[in-house]
Write a protein that holds these residues in place. Structure first.
Motif, PDB file in Angstrom:
ATOM      1  N   TYR A  67      19.351  50.861  21.604  1.00  0.00           N
ATOM      2  CA  TYR A  67      20.644  49.462  21.966  1.00  0.00           C
ATOM      3  C   TYR A  67      19.922  48.477  20.982  1.00  0.00           C
ATOM      4  N   GLU A  68      18.687  48.088  21.226  1.00  0.00           N
ATOM      5  CA  GLU A  68      18.259  47.573  20.473  1.00  0.00           C
ATOM      6  C   GLU A  68      18.239  47.818  18.667  1.00  0.00           C
ATOM      7  N   THR A  69      18.093  49.258  18.656  1.00  0.00           N
ATOM      8  CA  THR A  69      18.500  49.737  17.380  1.00  0.00           C
ATOM      9  C   THR A  69      20.059  49.488  16.948  1.00  0.00           C
ATOM     10  N   LEU A  70      20.592  50.149  17.766  1.00  0.00           N
ATOM     11  CA  LEU A  70      22.379  50.060  17.122  1.00  0.00           C
ATOM     12  C   LEU A  70      22.820  48.294  17.139  1.00  0.00           C
ATOM     13  N   THR A  71      22.279  47.421  17.593  1.00  0.00           N
ATOM     14  CA  THR A  71      22.647  45.944  17.889  1.00  0.00           C
ATOM     15  C   THR A  71      21.648  44.976  16.747  1.00  0.00           C
ATOM     16  N   LYS A  72      20.912  45.563  16.088  1.00  0.00           N
ATOM     17  CA  LYS A  72      19.781  44.610  15.336  1.00  0.00           C
ATOM     18  C   LYS A  72      20.781  43.754  13.982  1.00  0.00           C
ATOM     19  N   LYS A  73      21.911  44.714  13.319  1.00  0.00           N
ATOM     20  CA  LYS A  73      22.459  43.370  13.148  1.00  0.00           C
ATOM     21  C   LYS A  73      23.736  42.219  13.568  1.00  0.00           C
ATOM     22  N   ALA A  74      23.895  43.128  14.821  1.00  0.00           N
ATOM     23  CA  ALA A  74      24.792  41.862  15.569  1.00  0.00           C
ATOM     24  C   ALA A  74      23.331  40.762  15.961  1.00  0.00           C
ATOM     25  N   ARG A  75      22.401  40.924  16.342  1.00  0.00           N
ATOM     26  CA  ARG A  75      21.545  39.966  16.836  1.00  0.00           C
ATOM     27  C   ARG A  75      20.856  39.347  16.056  1.00  0.00           C
ATOM     28  N   GLN A  76      20.941  39.484  14.720  1.00  0.00           N
ATOM     29  CA  GLN A  76      20.309  38.840  13.899  1.00  0.00           C
ATOM     30  C   GLN A  76      21.605  37.545  13.763  1.00  0.00           C
ATOM     31  N   ARG A  77      22.862  38.117  13.591  1.00  0.00           N
ATOM     32  CA  ARG A  77      24.439  37.611  13.158  1.00  0.00           C
ATOM     33  C   ARG A  77      24.200  36.234  14.010  1.00  0.00           C
TER      34      ARG A  77
END
Length: 457
Positions: A322-332
């Protein structure tokens, strides 16, 4: 023979005196091998026989693999050796009534040694007694750290002169480990055991408290063992790898596993995940996710038989995917919220997920784990005294202060070595500090509690 026992204190004292009696490599190795044999055989003679058998097998298997580099025969010998070692470990772990203590850790050392020889990253050891000491050295025998041959074997090639600085640095690490074990882990252990062994009769307030505090108990227990093992090793002139690096400041589960039980995490990364990921690379992201799931399920199953351990590993693997899939969203989200606020949120979130996953590790039945999940917030109209979990207010204060001290000192040590700092204090100040630590341990430590948690693995 437990670290925190009179027999071990006697054994270590005699070993230490004899070890430095002569500055001879053979003499020192004989003393350490004899001490290791006593330490291992003290539990049960069968443990010593098994450890010696695995050592002999690995030593000669390494020679044989090296004899046939880059050949089908060499590959066959490697896989036969891996299956033999792993198969014996599985039989001993899950089907034998007499599980040899430490077998998981020295089996991992054996496997990495053979794989490194096959990859031609390491030469086979010629001196059997050096190799035996690498495999069976008593300081790290029960629960690691898991040392690689290329790091440990060169340290065995020279005699160790007595060094006051090394010995005192080792003793400081031992004292830190004793503090973590007795004042934090063992102080809270009876209260957490009362709840987590009987989850269906505990209130939601008790379940939530126990769930949130169990990671601290587990960490203080295992980090305490590791600090002692590294400290005893340093007293004998050896440098072992650290096993923990402030895991509770991790901002993701992936980062937590780079900070928690590091010698195991890096072992699994190098010898399970990386080869598997390379094999499945043609499947792209799906191959990566399958590799992650298999790796973490393997970590879970390594900890014990039963579906709870497999689900513990699966939980970790799913979170990391999940963390790998949402890395860009978490950066935003990080840019919108602000770096400091985001960091705090991620640290809390990572800790909570880890605490919830550890219920599979700690609670015996899957149904009981999901019972805890469903009832974590039940019964909050009950008395606040339920938070005591049977422990007196005084010892709750002791536990709380000790835990805060642990986090503060770990933070300070990450900025500047506290061991080096103490060496620059004036002698009277140093000895007052040491005496104060000893008094704290003897006054507030919980003596007579069960052994280290990770010894069972």
């Amino acid at each position: 023979m437990e670290f925190l026992s009179i027999p071990f204190a006697v054994c270590m004292t005699i070993t230490f005196i004899l070890y430095y009696l002569r500055r001879s490599r053979r003499w020192q190795h004989c003393i350490l091998l004899a001490a290791s044999a006593v330490f291992i055989g003290y539990y049960h003679l069968a443990y010593l026989i098994v450890a010696a058998g695995v050592t002999l097998f690995t030593f000669f298997a390494g020679k044989w693999i090296h004899k046939y580099p880059d050949t089908k025969k060499g590959t066959l010998i490697l896989w036969t050796s891996i299956i033999a070692l792993a198969g014996f470990w599985l039989i001993a772990r899950y089907w034998s009534p007499l599980f040899p203590l430490g077998i998981s850790f020295y089996t991992f050392q054996a496997l990495s040694y053979l794989i490194e020889i096959f990859w031609e990253e390491e030469e086979p050891e010629d001196d059997f007694w050096d190799f035996a000491l690498y495999m069976m050295l008593f300081m790290k025998f029960l629960s690691g750290p898991i040392e690689r041959g290329r790091d440990m074997l060169p340290q065995l090639k020279t005699a160790k002169p007595f060094s006051y600085r090394q010995v005192t640095r080792g003793l400081k690490l031992v004292a830190w480990g004793v503090f973590l074990k007795l004042v934090i882990a063992d102080r809270i252990a009876p209260s957490l055991n009362m709840v987590l062994d009987n989850v269906r009769i505990a209130s939601g307030m008790q379940l939530l408290t126990a769930t949130l505090l169990y990671p601290i108990q587990l960490y203080a227990d295992f980090a305490g063992y590791t600090a002692m093992a590294i400290g005893f090793g340093r007293m004998a002139g050896f440098e072992f790898h650290p096993n923990f690096n402030r895991p509770f400041v991790s901002q993701s589960t992936g980062e937590l596993w780079r900070r928690w039980h590091m010698t195991l995490s890096f072992w699994v990364r190098d010898y399970v995940f990386t080869p598997l990921d390379a094999t499945l690379r043609r499947y792209g992201k799906k191959g990566l996710y399958i590799s992650l799931l298999v790796t973490f399920i393997a970590i879970g199953v390594w900890h014990g038989a039963g579906w709870t351990f497999a689900l513990y590993g699966l939980f970790q693997g799913i979170v990391i995917i999940y963390e790998t899939l949402t890395k860009k969203a978490r950066q935003r989200a990080k840019k919108r919220i602000g770096e400091k606020t985001w960091k705090l949120i991620m640290i809390i979130r990572t800790y909570l997920l880890f605490a919830l996953s550890l219920l599979f590790f700690r609670v015996g039945k899957i149904s009981d784990v999901f019972y805890v999940y469903r009832h974590l917030f039940d019964g909050f109209n009950d008395s606040i005294k339920e938070l005591r979990l049977g422990m007196s207010d005084f010892y709750w204060i002791v536990f709380g202060i000790a835990t805060v001290i642990m986090f503060i000192l770990e933070y300070l040590n990450s900025r500047h070595s506290l061991i080096n700092w103490t060496e620059h204090l004036k002698a009277p100040v140093r000895w007052i500090l040491y005496a104060g630590i000893a008094v704290i341990i003897f006054l507030f430590g919980a003596f007579g509690v069960e052994n280290f948690i990770y010894i069972q693995f």
